[in-house]
Design a protein around this motif. Structure first.
Motif, PDB file in Angstrom:
ATOM      1  N   PHE A  16      40.005  35.854  42.960  1.00 60.63           N
ATOM      2  CA  PHE A  16      40.698  36.169  41.968  1.00 60.63           C
ATOM      3  C   PHE A  16      39.893  37.208  40.975  1.00 60.63           C
ATOM      4  O   PHE A  16      40.447  37.818  39.954  1.00 60.63           O
ATOM      5  N   VAL A  17      38.575  36.638  40.796  1.00 61.12           N
ATOM      6  CA  VAL A  17      37.637  37.632  40.071  1.00 61.12           C
ATOM      7  C   VAL A  17      37.840  39.295  40.475  1.00 61.12           C
ATOM      8  O   VAL A  17      38.105  40.098  39.692  1.00 61.12           O
ATOM      9  N   LEU A  18      37.883  39.497  41.760  1.00 60.29           N
ATOM     10  CA  LEU A  18      38.132  40.914  42.278  1.00 60.29           C
ATOM     11  C   LEU A  18      39.435  41.476  41.830  1.00 60.29           C
ATOM     12  O   LEU A  18      39.578  42.509  41.402  1.00 60.29           O
ATOM     13  N   LEU A  19      40.518  40.481  42.047  1.00 61.58           N
ATOM     14  CA  LEU A  19      41.486  40.923  41.540  1.00 61.58           C
ATOM     15  C   LEU A  19      41.969  41.327  40.294  1.00 61.58           C
ATOM     16  O   LEU A  19      42.387  42.193  39.650  1.00 61.58           O
ATOM     17  N   ALA A  20      41.269  40.454  39.294  1.00 54.53           N
ATOM     18  CA  ALA A  20      41.412  40.863  38.034  1.00 54.53           C
ATOM     19  C   ALA A  20      40.810  41.770  37.294  1.00 54.53           C
ATOM     20  O   ALA A  20      41.062  42.663  36.779  1.00 54.53           O
ATOM     21  N   PHE A  21      39.537  42.029  38.016  1.00 59.12           N
ATOM     22  CA  PHE A  21      38.603  43.248  37.728  1.00 59.12           C
ATOM     23  C   PHE A  21      39.194  44.408  38.385  1.00 59.12           C
ATOM     24  O   PHE A  21      39.346  45.480  37.647  1.00 59.12           O
ATOM     25  N   GLY A  22      40.144  44.389  39.489  1.00 55.90           N
ATOM     26  CA  GLY A  22      40.772  45.546  40.087  1.00 55.90           C
ATOM     27  C   GLY A  22      42.025  45.996  39.183  1.00 55.90           C
ATOM     28  O   GLY A  22      42.157  47.171  38.904  1.00 55.90           O
ATOM     29  N   VAL A  23      42.643  45.035  38.377  1.00 53.69           N
ATOM     30  CA  VAL A  23      43.707  45.387  37.713  1.00 53.69           C
ATOM     31  C   VAL A  23      43.315  45.963  36.452  1.00 53.69           C
ATOM     32  O   VAL A  23      44.112  46.787  35.899  1.00 53.69           O
ATOM     33  N   TRP A  24      42.370  45.645  35.804  1.00 53.33           N
ATOM     34  CA  TRP A  24      41.772  46.185  34.416  1.00 53.33           C
ATOM     35  C   TRP A  24      41.639  47.557  34.395  1.00 53.33           C
ATOM     36  O   TRP A  24      42.136  48.074  33.624  1.00 53.33           O
ATOM     37  N   PRO A  25      40.862  48.044  35.371  1.00 55.00           N
ATOM     38  CA  PRO A  25      40.651  49.664  35.359  1.00 55.00           C
ATOM     39  C   PRO A  25      41.752  50.284  35.976  1.00 55.00           C
ATOM     40  O   PRO A  25      41.564  51.556  36.082  1.00 55.00           O
ATOM     41  N   ARG A  26      42.635  49.647  36.497  1.00 50.76           N
ATOM     42  CA  ARG A  26      43.506  50.650  37.132  1.00 50.76           C
ATOM     43  C   ARG A  26      44.271  51.626  36.386  1.00 50.76           C
ATOM     44  O   ARG A  26      44.602  52.569  37.122  1.00 50.76           O
ATOM     45  N   ALA A  38      41.306  54.319  42.341  1.00 48.52           N
ATOM     46  CA  ALA A  38      40.234  53.948  43.165  1.00 48.52           C
ATOM     47  C   ALA A  38      39.592  52.486  43.056  1.00 48.52           C
ATOM     48  O   ALA A  38      39.310  51.887  43.835  1.00 48.52           O
ATOM     49  N   TYR A  39      39.627  52.169  41.748  1.00 52.48           N
ATOM     50  CA  TYR A  39      39.304  50.878  41.483  1.00 52.48           C
ATOM     51  C   TYR A  39      40.131  49.598  42.077  1.00 52.48           C
ATOM     52  O   TYR A  39      39.312  48.603  42.833  1.00 52.48           O
ATOM     53  N   TRP A  40      41.286  49.744  41.937  1.00 51.04           N
ATOM     54  CA  TRP A  40      42.081  48.822  42.521  1.00 51.04           C
ATOM     55  C   TRP A  40      42.252  49.037  43.983  1.00 51.04           C
ATOM     56  O   TRP A  40      41.986  47.784  44.663  1.00 51.04           O
ATOM     57  N   THR A  41      41.836  50.087  44.831  1.00 49.18           N
ATOM     58  CA  THR A  41      41.562  50.166  46.037  1.00 49.18           C
ATOM     59  C   THR A  41      40.470  49.351  46.524  1.00 49.18           C
ATOM     60  O   THR A  41      40.369  48.954  47.622  1.00 49.18           O
ATOM     61  N   ALA A  42      39.530  49.679  45.839  1.00 51.24           N
ATOM     62  CA  ALA A  42      38.081  49.189  46.258  1.00 51.24           C
ATOM     63  C   ALA A  42      38.217  47.634  46.222  1.00 51.24           C
ATOM     64  O   ALA A  42      37.716  46.694  46.942  1.00 51.24           O
ATOM     65  N   CYS A  43      38.711  47.107  45.217  1.00 47.64           N
ATOM     66  CA  CYS A  43      38.708  45.503  44.758  1.00 47.64           C
ATOM     67  C   CYS A  43      39.755  45.148  45.848  1.00 47.64           C
ATOM     68  O   CYS A  43      39.426  43.849  46.606  1.00 47.64           O
ATOM     69  N   LEU A  44      40.781  45.755  46.076  1.00 45.29           N
ATOM     70  CA  LEU A  44      41.715  44.932  47.016  1.00 45.29           C
ATOM     71  C   LEU A  44      41.285  45.054  48.542  1.00 45.29           C
ATOM     72  O   LEU A  44      41.335  44.009  49.215  1.00 45.29           O
ATOM     73  N   THR A  45      40.283  46.081  48.784  1.00 41.17           N
ATOM     74  CA  THR A  45      39.579  46.008  50.195  1.00 41.17           C
ATOM     75  C   THR A  45      38.549  44.967  50.184  1.00 41.17           C
ATOM     76  O   THR A  45      38.374  44.133  51.203  1.00 41.17           O
ATOM     77  N   GLY A  46      37.824  44.709  49.057  1.00 39.44           N
ATOM     78  CA  GLY A  46      37.040  43.414  49.126  1.00 39.44           C
ATOM     79  C   GLY A  46      37.733  42.084  49.211  1.00 39.44           C
ATOM     80  O   GLY A  46      36.981  41.334  49.847  1.00 39.44           O
ATOM     81  N   VAL A  47      38.849  42.092  48.540  1.00 41.14           N
ATOM     82  CA  VAL A  47      39.642  40.623  48.649  1.00 41.14           C
ATOM     83  C   VAL A  47      40.134  40.857  50.229  1.00 41.14           C
ATOM     84  O   VAL A  47      39.819  39.512  50.658  1.00 41.14           O
TER      85      VAL A  47
END
Length: 90
Positions: A4-14, A19-28
């Motif tokens: 959930f932390v990664l998803l929240a961080f990915g949505v914020w600078p999207r 690329a931020y969203w893609t990297a965070c989603l890959t981590g999830v």
């Protein structure tokens, strides 16, 4: 919790870069693979390598298909049209 932390961080600078969203989603996804008993770190490296390869292919395609200025194309087509009209009218 980290998912959930990664998803929240990915949505914020999207809105700045996708690329931020893609990297965070890959981590999830890597964390979820680990949850199901698969090696998450190996899959994460493989997915990030695939994203990097895709970006390189996209950049190469954009480099070889460089945009042509519209003004140059318009002048060339007008010149061809005038040359054809000149042959037709003379």
């Amino acid at each position: 919790m980290l998912i959930f932390v990664l998803l929240a961080f990915g949505v914020w600078p999207r809105s700045v870069s996708y690329a931020y969203w893609t990297a965070c989603l890959t981590g999830v996804l890597a964390l979820l693979y680990g949850y199901y008993g698969q090696a998450g770190a190996g899959l994460l490296r493989e997915r990030l390598a695939a994203v990097a390869l895709g970006a390189a292919i996209g950049l190469a395609a954009a480099w070889f298909v460089l945009p042509v200025r519209t003004g140059d194309v318009l002048r060339r087509r007008i010149a061809n049209l005038l040359a054809a009209l000149t042959d037709y009218l003379v």
